[in-house]
Scaffold this motif. Structure first.
Motif, mmCIF file in Angstrom:
data_model
loop_
_atom_site.group_PDB
_atom_site.id
_atom_site.type_symbol
_atom_site.label_atom_id
_atom_site.label_comp_id
_atom_site.label_asym_id
_atom_site.label_seq_id
_atom_site.Cartn_x
_atom_site.Cartn_y
_atom_site.Cartn_z
ATOM 1 N N VAL A 114 0.670 -1.279 -0.110
ATOM 2 C CA VAL A 114 -0.155 0.061 -0.056
ATOM 3 C C VAL A 114 0.990 1.179 -0.055
ATOM 4 O O VAL A 114 1.698 1.430 0.895
ATOM 5 N N THR A 130 0.884 5.689 -0.284
ATOM 6 C CA THR A 130 -0.294 6.484 -0.202
ATOM 7 C C THR A 130 0.719 8.043 -0.322
ATOM 8 O O THR A 130 1.640 8.270 -0.156
ATOM 9 N N ALA A 154 -2.380 0.266 -4.256
ATOM 10 C CA ALA A 154 -3.015 -0.676 -2.957
ATOM 11 C C ALA A 154 -3.316 -2.113 -3.695
ATOM 12 O O ALA A 154 -4.124 -2.174 -4.701
ATOM 13 N N GLY A 155 -2.535 -3.037 -3.194
ATOM 14 C CA GLY A 155 -3.003 -4.415 -3.744
ATOM 15 C C GLY A 155 -2.562 -4.578 -5.221
ATOM 16 O O GLY A 155 -1.340 -4.222 -5.590
ATOM 17 N N TRP A 197 -11.206 -3.729 -7.088
ATOM 18 C CA TRP A 197 -10.742 -4.563 -5.937
ATOM 19 C C TRP A 197 -9.256 -4.626 -5.984
ATOM 20 O O TRP A 197 -8.407 -4.744 -6.993
ATOM 21 N N ALA A 198 -8.573 -4.311 -4.856
ATOM 22 C CA ALA A 198 -7.262 -4.059 -4.421
ATOM 23 C C ALA A 198 -6.899 -5.777 -4.222
ATOM 24 O O ALA A 198 -5.921 -5.966 -4.732
ATOM 25 N N ASN A 233 -10.299 -6.091 -0.036
ATOM 26 C CA ASN A 233 -10.194 -4.852 -0.034
ATOM 27 C C ASN A 233 -10.665 -4.079 -1.292
ATOM 28 O O ASN A 233 -10.143 -4.667 -2.285
ATOM 29 N N ILE A 254 -10.663 -0.428 -3.591
ATOM 30 C CA ILE A 254 -10.185 1.099 -3.675
ATOM 31 C C ILE A 254 -11.550 1.710 -4.230
ATOM 32 O O ILE A 254 -12.139 1.414 -4.855
ATOM 33 N N LEU A 287 -8.858 2.959 0.829
ATOM 34 C CA LEU A 287 -8.968 1.628 0.703
ATOM 35 C C LEU A 287 -9.987 1.041 1.969
ATOM 36 O O LEU A 287 -9.568 1.495 2.992
ATOM 37 N N SER A 298 -12.240 -2.159 3.742
ATOM 38 C CA SER A 298 -12.258 -3.590 3.727
ATOM 39 C C SER A 298 -13.927 -3.929 3.306
ATOM 40 O O SER A 298 -14.846 -2.991 3.234
ATOM 41 N N THR A 328 -8.227 2.928 4.891
ATOM 42 C CA THR A 328 -6.994 3.798 4.882
ATOM 43 C C THR A 328 -7.058 4.597 3.812
ATOM 44 O O THR A 328 -7.506 4.643 2.441
ATOM 45 N N LEU A 352 -5.950 7.203 0.869
ATOM 46 C CA LEU A 352 -4.808 6.640 -0.021
ATOM 47 C C LEU A 352 -4.169 8.066 -0.537
ATOM 48 O O LEU A 352 -3.211 8.335 -0.909
#
Length: 395
Positions: free
Chosen positions: A81, A83, A96-97, A340-341, A345, A347, A365, A367, A374, A376
């Motif tokens: 991840v 940011t 992310a991911g 999908w990250a 999770n 985006i 980001l 869940s 989170t 970003l």
């Protein structure tokens, strides 16, 4: 483009009847720089040889390929991840991911006239940040190794392939028809370029009353550019009926084409259901692929990588459901679920504070259950000039 007409075939004049449109046939299957004169001459000699053997129907002229070897994608791809919550637009990579913000653009007025243009910034692996570019359009191939760039002021007839690590141009592709956008195929080997007869985004009005002029569409067709193979094939595809038509298939003056998830088909956007019409690569209408029923206007599937969960529509809160049963798997306090990250999770587009202003938002980001979030990127007001718009690309 290197000129194809060379006076190298005079010795064949007495042995074969050369079609008057031979050069035009060669130009229909475009090849780009660098192309050696010897290679071009050899191709044309080979074509004449077919006629000299007495065949009644000539074979299509296929020029030698002058493609390039593309850099390999990272394997395994990074999933960390990254940011940048201190800068808007971002100064450092956001990722992310499985996805990263590979580029972003800011709308800007043209120096003259009423065109609405984009200023593009591109991820620079050398610095870990973003670099402003002079190009009219930018798209990054999966893997973040190369970018397709459009040279011109809004529309252009040259597409370049840029090595993102060295910042060197690997090749320039010269086209006959002006194009307004470029987008990589999912496998990162082909570029789809949408052609227009005139620039599609024209502003009307002044100040707070300014808006895009809808209903007037100028799309003429598209190119499918095979980068390793070295060919650029053009196909005509007129615009769908706009707001000035009783069919009203689309109200968007820009009708850029996109790829199906597996890259086997192309699609054109509409403003009704179905929200996209599919075509084969040579322009014939096709049925929508089963996998693409979960894709909106983005390039990314709403179905999780493991196929279990499905992103819901825009709203506050949003929801994610079980793809098999339709049961709600979780709700999220965000405005939009983008991509999908990973399997757990997403985006998303989050909102500042208590979401009192939906235009004050930024990338987050979140869940599936909505309990972990989170930030970003820094929140920005999308109603203000200079608001940046991100492009998400598989890493």
């Amino acid at each position: 483009m290197t000129r194809l007409l060379r006076d190298t075939l005079e010795e064949w004049a007495g042995q074969a009847q050369v079609p008057h449109d031979l050069a035009d046939r060669a130009l229909r299957r475009r090849v780009w720089k660098p192309v050696g004169a010897a290679m071009l001459a050899a191709a044309m000699v080979a074509a004449i040889a077919v006629f000299a053997t007495g065949q009644r129907e000539p074979e299509p002229v296929v020029l030698p390929a002058t493609g390039i070897t593309l850099p390999a994608r990272p394997s395994p791809a990074p999933t960390d991840v990254r940011t940048d919550t201190g800068n808007s637009p971002p100064a450092k990579l956001i990722a992310a991911g499985r996805l990263a913000v590979s580029a972003y653009y800011v709308y800007r007025p043209a120096k003259s006239g009423q065109r609405v243009l984009r200023s593009w910034s591109l991820y620079d692996p050398r610095t870990g940040g973003y670099e402003r570019t002079p190009y009219a359009w930018v798209d990054v191939a999966p893997g973040l190794q190369v970018a397709a760039v459009l040279d011109g002021d809004g529309l252009g007839t040259r597409v370049g392939v840029l090595d993102m690590n060295t910042r060197e141009m690997l090749t320039w592709i010269d086209l006959e028809h002006p194009v307004g956008s470029v987008v990589w195929s999912p496998d990162g080997t082909k570029i789809l370029a949408t052609a227009y007869s005139s620039y599609p985004e024209i502003r009307q009005g002044e100040g707070d009353q300014a808006h895009l002029r809808f209903g007037e569409n100028s799309r003429t067709g598209y190119y499918v550019i095979d980068v390793p193979g070295g060919t650029a094939d053009y196909h005509e595809l007129p615009p769908l009926p706009g707001l000035d038509s009783s069919e009203r298939i689309t109200g968007n003056p820009r009708q850029d084409l996109g790829w199906s998830l597996d890259g086997s088909l192309l699609w054109s956007p509409t403003n009704r259901r179905p929200d996209r019409l599919f075509y084969t690569l040579d322009g014939r209408r096709a049925e929508a692929p089963e996998a693409d029923r979960y894709v909106g206007y983005s390039r990314h599937s709403a179905l999780s990588p493991d196929g279990r969960l499905l992103l819901g529509p825009d709203g506050l809160p949003t929801k994610i459901t079980d793809a098999a049963t339709g049961e709600i798997a979780g709700r999220q306090n965000v405005l939009q679920l983008h991509a999908w990250a990973d399997d757990d999770n997403v985006i998303a587009l989050g909102c500042a504070g208590s979401c009192e202003n939906e235009f004050d938002n930024g990338l987050v980001l979140v869940s599936v259950d909505g309990e972990r979030m989170t930030q970003l990127g820094r929140n920005r007001d999308t109603n203000k000039e200079g608001s940046w718009h991100w492009i998400l690309t598989p890493r």
